[in-house]
Scaffold this motif. Structure first.
Motif, PDB file in Angstrom:
ATOM      1  N   THR A 451       3.601   1.390  -5.141  1.00  0.00           N
ATOM      2  CA  THR A 451       3.642   0.016  -4.650  1.00  0.00           C
ATOM      3  C   THR A 451       2.613  -0.152  -3.539  1.00  0.00           C
ATOM      4  O   THR A 451       2.266   0.819  -2.850  1.00  0.00           O
ATOM      5  CB  THR A 451       5.034  -0.343  -4.103  1.00  0.00           C
ATOM      6  N   PHE A 452       2.133  -1.359  -3.366  1.00  0.00           N
ATOM      7  CA  PHE A 452       1.152  -1.584  -2.306  1.00  0.00           C
ATOM      8  C   PHE A 452       1.739  -1.198  -0.957  1.00  0.00           C
ATOM      9  O   PHE A 452       1.046  -0.634  -0.096  1.00  0.00           O
ATOM     10  CB  PHE A 452       0.709  -3.051  -2.281  1.00  0.00           C
ATOM     11  N   ARG A 453       3.028  -1.471  -0.773  1.00  0.00           N
ATOM     12  CA  ARG A 453       3.692  -1.137   0.483  1.00  0.00           C
ATOM     13  C   ARG A 453       3.548   0.345   0.822  1.00  0.00           C
ATOM     14  O   ARG A 453       3.423   0.717   2.001  1.00  0.00           O
ATOM     15  CB  ARG A 453       5.175  -1.507   0.386  1.00  0.00           C
ATOM     16  N   SER A 454       3.530   1.183  -0.192  1.00  0.00           N
ATOM     17  CA  SER A 454       3.485   2.633   0.049  1.00  0.00           C
ATOM     18  C   SER A 454       2.133   3.100   0.580  1.00  0.00           C
ATOM     19  O   SER A 454       2.021   4.231   1.056  1.00  0.00           O
ATOM     20  CB  SER A 454       3.804   3.389  -1.249  1.00  0.00           C
ATOM     21  N   LEU A 456       0.488   1.424   3.023  1.00  0.00           N
ATOM     22  CA  LEU A 456       0.298   0.901   4.373  1.00  0.00           C
ATOM     23  C   LEU A 456       0.463   2.006   5.413  1.00  0.00           C
ATOM     24  O   LEU A 456       1.307   2.899   5.254  1.00  0.00           O
ATOM     25  CB  LEU A 456       1.301  -0.222   4.656  1.00  0.00           C
ATOM     26  N   THR A 468       1.001  -7.982  10.149  1.00  0.00           N
ATOM     27  CA  THR A 468       2.213  -7.643   9.405  1.00  0.00           C
ATOM     28  C   THR A 468       1.849  -7.071   8.037  1.00  0.00           C
ATOM     29  O   THR A 468       0.734  -7.283   7.533  1.00  0.00           O
ATOM     30  CB  THR A 468       3.088  -8.885   9.205  1.00  0.00           C
ATOM     31  N   PRO A 469       2.790  -6.362   7.405  1.00  0.00           N
ATOM     32  CA  PRO A 469       2.541  -5.893   6.039  1.00  0.00           C
ATOM     33  C   PRO A 469       2.172  -7.028   5.092  1.00  0.00           C
ATOM     34  O   PRO A 469       1.303  -6.865   4.230  1.00  0.00           O
ATOM     35  CB  PRO A 469       3.873  -5.242   5.658  1.00  0.00           C
ATOM     36  N   GLU A 470       2.825  -8.180   5.253  1.00  0.00           N
ATOM     37  CA  GLU A 470       2.517  -9.323   4.389  1.00  0.00           C
ATOM     38  C   GLU A 470       1.084  -9.812   4.608  1.00  0.00           C
ATOM     39  O   GLU A 470       0.401 -10.209   3.662  1.00  0.00           O
ATOM     40  CB  GLU A 470       3.511 -10.456   4.640  1.00  0.00           C
ATOM     41  N   ALA A 473      -1.068  -7.521   2.600  1.00  0.00           N
ATOM     42  CA  ALA A 473      -0.897  -7.764   1.164  1.00  0.00           C
ATOM     43  C   ALA A 473      -1.661  -9.016   0.735  1.00  0.00           C
ATOM     44  O   ALA A 473      -2.351  -9.022  -0.293  1.00  0.00           O
ATOM     45  CB  ALA A 473       0.583  -7.898   0.828  1.00  0.00           C
ATOM     46  N   LEU A 480       3.565  -7.196  -1.859  1.00  0.00           N
ATOM     47  CA  LEU A 480       3.922  -5.951  -1.176  1.00  0.00           C
ATOM     48  C   LEU A 480       4.514  -4.919  -2.128  1.00  0.00           C
ATOM     49  O   LEU A 480       4.269  -3.716  -1.991  1.00  0.00           O
ATOM     50  CB  LEU A 480       4.904  -6.246  -0.035  1.00  0.00           C
ATOM     51  N   ASP A 481       5.307  -5.378  -3.089  1.00  0.00           N
ATOM     52  CA  ASP A 481       5.957  -4.446  -4.009  1.00  0.00           C
ATOM     53  C   ASP A 481       5.249  -4.388  -5.360  1.00  0.00           C
ATOM     54  O   ASP A 481       5.789  -3.822  -6.322  1.00  0.00           O
ATOM     55  CB  ASP A 481       7.419  -4.849  -4.189  1.00  0.00           C
ATOM     56  N   GLU A 482       4.045  -4.944  -5.414  1.00  0.00           N
ATOM     57  CA  GLU A 482       3.258  -4.875  -6.650  1.00  0.00           C
ATOM     58  C   GLU A 482       2.753  -3.445  -6.854  1.00  0.00           C
ATOM     59  O   GLU A 482       2.359  -2.767  -5.907  1.00  0.00           O
ATOM     60  CB  GLU A 482       2.083  -5.845  -6.560  1.00  0.00           C
TER      61      GLU A 482
END
Length: 494
Positions: A451-454, A456, A468-470, A473, A480-482
């Motif tokens: 995931t993209f979040r992983s 960061l 922010t994470p958003e 993204a 974020l969870d893509e």
């Protein structure tokens, strides 16, 4: 007498319009300015734009933006076989501005600007080509001159509106930020939605003709829509006059398909080249050009600091620093005075203006630095009585001038606050702040899937800017969870 003056003004406006052929259609139409006037307006405003925002200090990236811009220009209506020589001989300039704001705009006569903030939110060269083509479209269609003509005929004065829609005590933001005259008239002149749709069509046309995959431009507008939803408001300068981002996300691929259908294969994306150019670019606000922390403004590059009252907010620009109270009826504006010989002369420049009455002045010292202060009164064009506290200080071979003002009635409340701000000016000695560095983008190809979040960084909160994470993204045009496949380019601030 009043009717005579009104008739004279209308007569001048009508006589000021110019009838010329359109570079787009070839038909004659009315414009607010002749093409030669537009080129002169652009030239004069360009100097103010460069001074106010600054040009990003990266020659290779500047040349890259110019290269893509010139490619779009070569197939535009400004460079075709049937283009009138008046237009064809016009030199275009493509500038990369040192601003974190996501923005692109054009001035009449061939001046195109994109910000590093915009570049950070694009994913490839094809998207940049569509944006630059869009801005060339505004110039080619002479949208600013068309809007000027319409406003002239409506007897609407062309004035620079306030940046971010704000006015301080009746003084337009354009004046506050040092952008005046014809530059303000053009910069703050809004395009119509139809103007924007026409430029979208032209941007896709120009990019498609150079074989760019112009449908890629849609993803940028999806990001704009997400930014708008995240902030709860429209995006500065890609805002109310522009078509809805969701509309553009649909219309741009449709326009691209029309050009593909008539034989323009669109295969160029150039993600690798784009990411290579973007790598190590400054991201977000550059703290070396000034930042705030716990009620103090710091400028590491110029090595000074000053405190400001609780609840007041800071507007940090390359050409000035303004501190404004919540009610926006008191403001302290600090600028560099490059003309005066000393602090006293600097204050007197303001006091010697027509309409200003000096009520007291004196020389002082501040931590061993020579300074000069004065109080004065004046009024706005609307007759509002103002009281000023002027303060200039000599530091490190330069003169810093503070112009502080509020209404006469409020001076008893805010006068002491002005003196707190100016007396707090001092040398910056904290080595940690003096050596602070901006956040930069790292463009990397992933070596795994996830995931993209992983992807960061774990210490995001330790960056010198708030991100922010958003935010990251959106900048990468993903969720974020893509799921991100191995070998995909991503941009990470570090």
């Amino acid at each position: 007498m009043k009717n005579f003056i009104l008739a004279l003004i209308v007569g001048l406006l009508v006589s000021a319009c110019s009838i010329q052929r359109s570079a787009i259609t070839g038909d004659k139409r009315a414009y607010g300015y002749s093409w030669e006037q537009e080129k002169q307006i652009g030239k004069e405003a360009d100097e103010q734009i460069k001074q106010h925002f600054g040009v990003y200090d990266n020659v290779a990236l500047q040349q890259y933006v110019n290269k893509i811009g010139q490619e779009m220009l070569a197939v535009s209506h400004m460079q075709r076989e049937d283009t009138p020589a008046t237009y064809k001989d016009t030199e275009f300039f493509f500038r990369l501005l040192d601003s974190p704001v996501v923005n692109a705009f054009a001035l009449p006569g061939g001046y195109i600007y994109v910000t590093r903030g915009l570049l950070s939110h694009l994913d490839n060269e094809a998207q940049l080509a569509v944006v630059l083509g869009h801005e060339i479209g505004h110039v080619a269609a002479r949208h600013a001159s068309q809007r000027a003509f319409i406003q002239q005929m409506s007897q609407i004065a062309l004035v620079g509106g306030a940046i971010a829609g704000q006015h301080f005590l009746g003084i337009p933001g354009g004046d506050l930020l040092g952008i005046g005259g014809m530059a303000a008239q053009v910069i703050f002149l809004s395009y119509s939605r139809e103007d924007e749709r026409e430029s979208d069509r032209l941007g896709v046309e120009y990019a498609s003709m150079q074989r760019y995959k112009s449908a890629e431009g849609a993803q940028f507008f999806v990001s704009l829509e997400r930014m708008s939803a995240q902030s709860g408001q429209s995006i500065p300068n890609w805002q109310s006059t522009h078509p809805d981002p969701a509309e553009r996300a649909t219309s741009i691929p449709e326009l691209a398909e029309e050009w593909r259908a008539i034989g323009y294969e669109q295969t160029i994306v150039n993600t690798d080249q784009y990411m290579g150019m973007l790598n190590n670019m400054i991201y977000g606000d550059n703290p070396r050009e000034g930042f705030t922390r716990s009620g103090t403004y710091y400028h590491p590059e110029m090595k000074f600091q000053f405190s400001y009252p609780e609840g007041w907010h800071v507007i940090n620009q390359r050409s000035l620093v303004a501190v404004v109270n919540n009610d926006q009826n008191a403001v302290s504006i600090m600028t560099l005075d490059n003309e005066s010989a000393g602090a006293e002369a600097s204050v007197n420049v303001f006091l010697n203006q027509d309409g200003i009455t000096t009520t007291g002045k004196s020389g002082i010292t501040n931590r061993g630095l020579q300074a000069f202060q004065a109080e004065a009164t004046g009024q706005t064009q609307d007759g509002v009585a103002l009281k000023f506290y002027l303060y200039s200080i000599e530091y490190d071979g330069m003169i810093y001038r503070f112009i502080n003002y509020t209404t006469v009635d409020n001076y008893g409340t805010y006068g002491p606050r002005f003196k707190e701000i100016t007396s707090g000016f001092r040398q910056l000695t904290d080595s940690g702040i003096l050596n602070i560095q901006p956040v930069r983008l790292q463009a990397v190809k992933t070596t795994r899937s996830g995931t993209f979040r992983s992807f960061l960084p774990a210490n995001l909160e330790n960056l010198v800017i708030n991100v922010t994470p958003e935010d990251i993204a959106i900048m990468n045009q993903v969720g974020l969870d893509e799921r991100i496949e191995s070998g995909t380019w991503i941009k990470i601030p570090r």
